[in-house]
Enzyme design. Structure first.
Site, short mmCIF file in Angstrom:
data_model
loop_
_atom_site.label_atom_id
_atom_site.label_comp_id
_atom_site.label_asym_id
_atom_site.label_seq_id
_atom_site.Cartn_x
_atom_site.Cartn_y
_atom_site.Cartn_z
N HIS A 100 0.82 -1.21 0.00
CA HIS A 100 0.00 0.00 0.00
C HIS A 100 0.86 1.26 0.00
O HIS A 100 0.66 2.17 -0.81
CB HIS A 100 -0.92 -0.01 1.22
CG HIS A 100 -1.77 1.21 1.36
ND1 HIS A 100 -1.38 2.31 2.10
CD2 HIS A 100 -2.99 1.52 0.84
CE1 HIS A 100 -2.32 3.24 2.03
NE2 HIS A 100 -3.31 2.79 1.28
N CYS A 471 -1.48 -3.29 -16.24
CA CYS A 471 -1.78 -2.16 -15.36
C CYS A 471 -1.23 -2.36 -13.96
O CYS A 471 -1.53 -1.57 -13.06
CB CYS A 471 -3.28 -1.87 -15.32
SG CYS A 471 -4.28 -3.22 -14.67
#
Length: 520
Positions: A100, A471
């Site tokens: 994250h 992606c």
């Protein structure tokens, strides 16, 4: 001459033009000379100095007092995003290149060092060995080398007043022409601000809008938490869903305005429960969603099929935003991507739900009939599981495009956690020659690359015109982009601040391929 200039431009020149660096070895007279504390994972390039801030609240307090800060945390979650955005740099004790903290930092161009295992975080400071660094102590970090230092250093802006120099911008324009028709460079952008940055840096569209990231601003996380945690009885969730629709309709409208005339690929909600339900007001309801392995639990399409009203609300918001932009004279172009699919039946069911919600929304808005009809968006899927690669021919009967989420695909192909194996497994493996390179940094051609090739071969046997791209974070890595060109992918999508490097790498890969065909 143009091709030669593109071939000779170095990636590090582009990076230096984009990211701040240390001016010199000089330091503030108020501190001692910077001393190396720890070396972690170089997670997001650039240099930063500021006061050590232990956790989000310390960041908010120190910034309110007028200080520049470096956020120090064991790891970050969506609840920390407000503090991350206020920080000059980020240091975490855990987390790999796809964690994250690393992904958010790269997306925002914030220097970051992750997986600094020697850092032990406490309430009022952190330890590195027997050295204690108190909250508010000046420190510096280099996100390009992974070094964290005690003391502050002068940091210079890469290109004051502009994102790229005129000379580099000109060469990158030549690079775009060389890669045209072979490899497009898109951006992973979740907000209008991200999209505008990406567009200024040369992105040709948004290849990944992570809708869960739209709820990371202060006061927004609670909206998605309530939508997930509210009861299964629709009467009890309607108000929460209405809040979600209103928030996302505004978000989509501003994002589509920023990318007017360019395609935006919207990924439906893929919110790992351990991240997005952390700190939820209804702790009891959140506990019911607790999972032993959240990254393999109720994520992506699974949440969308188990709680179909959430995906329906997102599609309603997107259709509403498209109508808003059309009414304003804009040119909105959207696609919808279904995440974490493993079976054809999942994708078929999700696609049918998307089409139904889209048509119902347009009918309610009075836009369902000619001449005001709005074409439904193309629907594709994110290829993140090995099984999806193996059944790609079945997926292609529904999917109009595929995008490889290489962070999760690498995690599942290797059985490596994308969050915490960097220093414990990958670094010693690379050092001993057990791995050629970090597979989360550069695509593993032999394994993950073969899964991608298998997907393309099987999917295109059913849908020859299928559009495909990457992606995951590999979309900004030059070696991975070279693989993408060789594999025949149509695009890569990466964090906004990695777009210039991707543009250069795509053109250089095309030039190498052309030279190889000429026998050079």
């Amino acid at each position: 001459m143009q091709a030669q200039a593109v071939a000779e431009l170095r990636v590090d020149e582009v990076l230096d033009a984009l990211h701040p660096s240390f001016a010199s070895s000089t330091h503030s007279a108020a501190t001692t000379s910077p001393t190396l504390l720890v070396t972690g994972l170089a997670a997001s390039p650039g240099a930063a100095s500021g006061l050590a801030a232990i956790g989000s609240q310390a960041v908010l307090d120190l910034v309110a007092a007028g200080n520049q800060v470096i956020l120090i945390a064991t790891e970050t979650t969506p609840a920390d995003v407000a503090a991350m955005g206020l920080s000059a740099g980020i240091v975490t004790a855990r987390g790999g290149l796809a964690s994250h903290a690393a992904v958010v930092a790269r997306g925002w161009g914030i220097p970051a060092v992750c997986d600094a295992r020697e850092v032990i975080v406490e309430d009022e400071g952190f330890w590195v060995g027997d050295v204690h660094i108190a909250n508010g102590t000046p420190i510096s970090l280099d996100g390009s080398t992974g070094e964290v230092m005690l003391g502050d250093r002068e940091v210079t802006s890469a290109a004051p007043g502009e994102l790229l120099s005129t000379a580099i911008s000109e060469v990158l324009g030549w690079a775009d022409r060389i890669a045209a028709g072979r490899m497009a460079v898109l951006a992973n952008a979740d907000t209008a601000a991200d999209a505008l940055t990406a567009r200024r840096l040369g992105a040709q569209g948004v290849g990944l809008c992570r809708t869960e990231h739209m709820f990371l601003e202060p006061g927004r996380l609670e909206i998605v938490q309530r939508a997930i945690l509210s009861g299964k009885d629709m009467s009890s969730t309607r108000a929460d869903l209405d809040d979600l629709v209103a928030a996302q309709r505004d978000d989509f409208s501003t994002l589509l305005e920023a990318m007017d005339g360019l395609c935006v690929t919207v990924r439906l909600l893929d919110a790992p429960m351990h991240e997005f339900l952390a700190g939820a007001a209804d702790a009891g309801a959140a506990q019911q969603w607790r999972e032993h392995n959240p990254m393999l639990g109720v994520r992506g399409v699974r949440l969308g099929l188990l709680r179909p009203e959430i995906y329906a609300a997102q599609v309603q918001a997107l259709a509403g935003a498209v109508s808003d932009r059309l009414a304003a004279g804009g040119d909105p172009r959207v696609e919808v991507m279904v995440p974490l699919v493993s079976t054809a039946s999942e994708l078929t069911a999700a696609a049918a739900a998307v089409r139904s919600a889209w048509s119902e929304t347009l009918e309610a808005l009075g836009l369902s009939g000619a001449p005001t009809a709005v074409a439904p968006p193309r629907i594709g899927t994110m290829i993140e599981t090995p099984r999806a690669c193996l059944v790609a021919d079945r997926l292609a009967s529904t999917a109009e495009f595929v995008s490889f989420g290489t962070n999760d695909l690498t995690q599942l192909a290797f059985g490596f956690s994308r969050d915490d194996v960097q220093s414990r497994v990958i670094e010693p493996y690379v050092a001993r020659g057990l791995l050629e390179s970090d597979p989360f940094a550069t695509i593993d051609r032999d394994g993950v690359g073969e899964l991608i090739a298998t997907t393309l071969r099987r999917a295109k046997s059913v849908r020859p015109e299928l559009r495909s791209g990457i992606c995951g974070e590999h979309g900004g890595d030059p070696e991975s982009i070279s693989f993408a060109v060789e594999a025949g992918l149509d695009y890569v999508s990466c964090s906004p601040y990695r777009v210039p490097v991707a543009r250069l790498a795509a053109a250089q890969a095309v030039l190498r391929g052309e030279a190889a065909l000429r026998g050079e």
